[in-house]
Design an enzyme around this catalytic site. Structure first.
Site, mmCIF file in Angstrom:
data_model
loop_
_atom_site.group_PDB
_atom_site.id
_atom_site.type_symbol
_atom_site.label_atom_id
_atom_site.label_comp_id
_atom_site.label_asym_id
_atom_site.label_seq_id
_atom_site.Cartn_x
_atom_site.Cartn_y
_atom_site.Cartn_z
ATOM 1 N N ASN A 28 0.894 -1.168 0.039
ATOM 2 C CA ASN A 28 0.033 -0.064 -0.006
ATOM 3 C C ASN A 28 0.829 1.334 -0.105
ATOM 4 O OD1 ASN A 28 -2.185 1.963 1.933
ATOM 5 N ND2 ASN A 28 -2.638 1.159 -0.054
ATOM 6 N N GLY A 32 5.792 8.436 0.860
ATOM 7 C CA GLY A 32 6.751 7.998 1.747
ATOM 8 C C GLY A 32 7.536 7.019 1.690
ATOM 9 N N HIS A 33 7.213 5.844 1.144
ATOM 10 C CA HIS A 33 7.876 4.795 0.764
ATOM 11 C C HIS A 33 8.710 5.035 -0.442
ATOM 12 C CE1 HIS A 33 4.184 2.685 2.511
ATOM 13 N NE2 HIS A 33 5.195 2.095 3.416
ATOM 14 N N GLY A 144 11.794 4.365 7.532
ATOM 15 C CA GLY A 144 11.073 5.619 7.767
ATOM 16 C C GLY A 144 11.143 5.956 9.315
ATOM 17 N N GLN A 150 10.364 2.011 16.073
ATOM 18 C CA GLN A 150 10.631 0.789 15.316
ATOM 19 C C GLN A 150 12.169 1.097 14.710
ATOM 20 O OE1 GLN A 150 8.201 -1.257 12.148
ATOM 21 N NE2 GLN A 150 9.167 0.089 10.863
ATOM 22 N N SER A 182 0.740 7.591 5.848
ATOM 23 C CA SER A 182 0.771 6.187 6.323
ATOM 24 C C SER A 182 -0.335 5.505 5.518
ATOM 25 C CB SER A 182 0.170 6.326 7.907
ATOM 26 O OG SER A 182 -0.297 5.444 8.382
ATOM 27 N N ARG A 184 -2.419 3.752 6.862
ATOM 28 C CA ARG A 184 -3.566 3.805 7.613
ATOM 29 C C ARG A 184 -4.419 5.056 7.375
ATOM 30 N NH1 ARG A 184 -0.370 0.239 11.557
ATOM 31 N NH2 ARG A 184 -1.589 -1.810 11.251
HETATM 32 O O1 PAF Z 1 7.188 -0.461 8.926
HETATM 33 C C1 PAF Z 1 6.707 -1.393 8.296
HETATM 34 O O2 PAF Z 1 6.148 -1.263 7.270
HETATM 35 C C2 PAF Z 1 6.805 -2.850 8.895
HETATM 36 O O3 PAF Z 1 6.741 -2.890 10.371
HETATM 37 C C3 PAF Z 1 8.116 -3.428 8.480
HETATM 38 C C4 PAF Z 1 9.289 -2.932 8.762
HETATM 39 C C5 PAF Z 1 8.068 -3.617 6.825
HETATM 40 C C6 PAF Z 1 7.913 -4.904 8.840
HETATM 41 O O4 PAF Z 1 7.049 -5.645 8.714
#
Ligand code: PAF
Length: 280
Positions: A28, A32-33, A144, A150, A182, A184
């Site tokens: 998705n 940002g990605h 990110g 994380q 995001s 979401r």
């Molecule tokens: O940040 C995310 O999208 C997830 O937590 C990741 C790092 C891909 C692990 O499933």
């Protein structure tokens, strides 16, 4: 872009690469990605993305089943961003048997904030990232900063296990009004989307209070929680922590404001780094 669905295909394709640069995702994909992909591109000799919605990091009542899966547009975006290899394993490929061997990150970092409200979340994240690292064997990986805790957790895991991968943080990508992008955000109704900007505004207000010399951090946090609650949010936390380990800050340490709050049925997180201050 080569698409590998199995570990064998992936390793075969990457066998000549000396420095794969990796961006793990759950799909998705948004801008940002794509910014992380572009950041990764000059860091390696092959750019690798993964798309895998990782069941292990969802609690039973969370949105694993409904998490948006947008394969065609994800592939299009990755191609346009110059991704060389996409690793898209099925659950059978990544977890052919129940994943009973898991990475248990340091509870001092894993059980606070996100880990407190989503118990086991970071076990799921660290386990899948460790496994994806074994599959891709990257020399550099970009995560990110939007998922601040994380990113810290992954850096700590890499240090503790001496994994041969450099972890690079990518800046949070924001919409024009300041909302952090995001996957979401797609759950938000039109009205909720307009309201969602209040989360980053609350973080900015916290930062401004600190910069203005206010030193009662608990009062700043309480005010931020209250301001969102009054607007109909259900805040989990809005806190000021030191950047190094997300614990309560001492005088003079660089800070980060971190927030998680639910708007309707959507839980959003965000954060803002605040520069080092001479004294608290
Ligand atoms: O940040 C995310 O999208 C997830 O937590 C990741 C790092 C891909 C692990 O499933």
């Amino acid at each position: 872009m080569y698409i590998a669905h199995t570990i064998e295909e992936l390793r075969g394709r990457l066998s000549a690469s000396k420095r794969p640069a990796f961006v793990p995702t759950m799909g998705n994909l948004h801008d940002g990605h794509i910014a992380l992909m572009k950041q990764a591109k000059p860091l390696g000799d092959a750019t690798v993305a993964s798309i895998f919605v990782n069941r292990l990091q969802f609690l039973p009542h969370e949105d694993f089943d409904t998490y948006p899966r947008t394969w065609d547009s994800d592939c299009e975006k990755l191609r346009a961003a110059g991704c060389d290899v996409l690793f898209a394993p099925t659950e059978k490929v990544l977890y052919p048997e129940p994943q009973t061997c898991k990475v248990h990150p340091d509870p001092a970092l894993a059980d606070i904030l996100e880990g407190h409200f989503r118990p086991g979340f970071f076990i799921g994240v660290c386990t899948v990232v460790m496994k994806l690292f074994q599959c891709v064997q990257p020399r550099v990986a970009v995560f990110g900063k939007k998922d601040y805790q994380q990113l810290m957790m992954i850096r700590h895991m890499v240090r503790q296990f001496a994994l041969p991968v450099e972890i690079v943080g990518g800046e949070t990508f924001r919409a024009d009004d300041g909302l952090a992008l995001s996957s979401r955000n797609g759950y938000l109704s039109k009205d909720e989307r307009a309201e969602a900007v209040q989360l980053s505004k609350a973080l900015k207000a916290m930062a401004e209070a600190v910069r203005a010399g206010e030193r009662d951090l608990a009062a700043i946090e309480a005010r931020a929680m209250q301001s969102l609650a009054q607007r109909g949010w259900q805040p989990d936390y809005l806190v000021l922590r030191r950047r190094s380990d997300l614990q309560a800050p001492e005088a003079g340490e660089p800070l980060v404001a971190l927030a998680a709050a639910r708007l309707g049925n959507t839980r959003l997180i965000d954060n803002l780094e605040i520069e080092a201050l001479p004294a608290l």
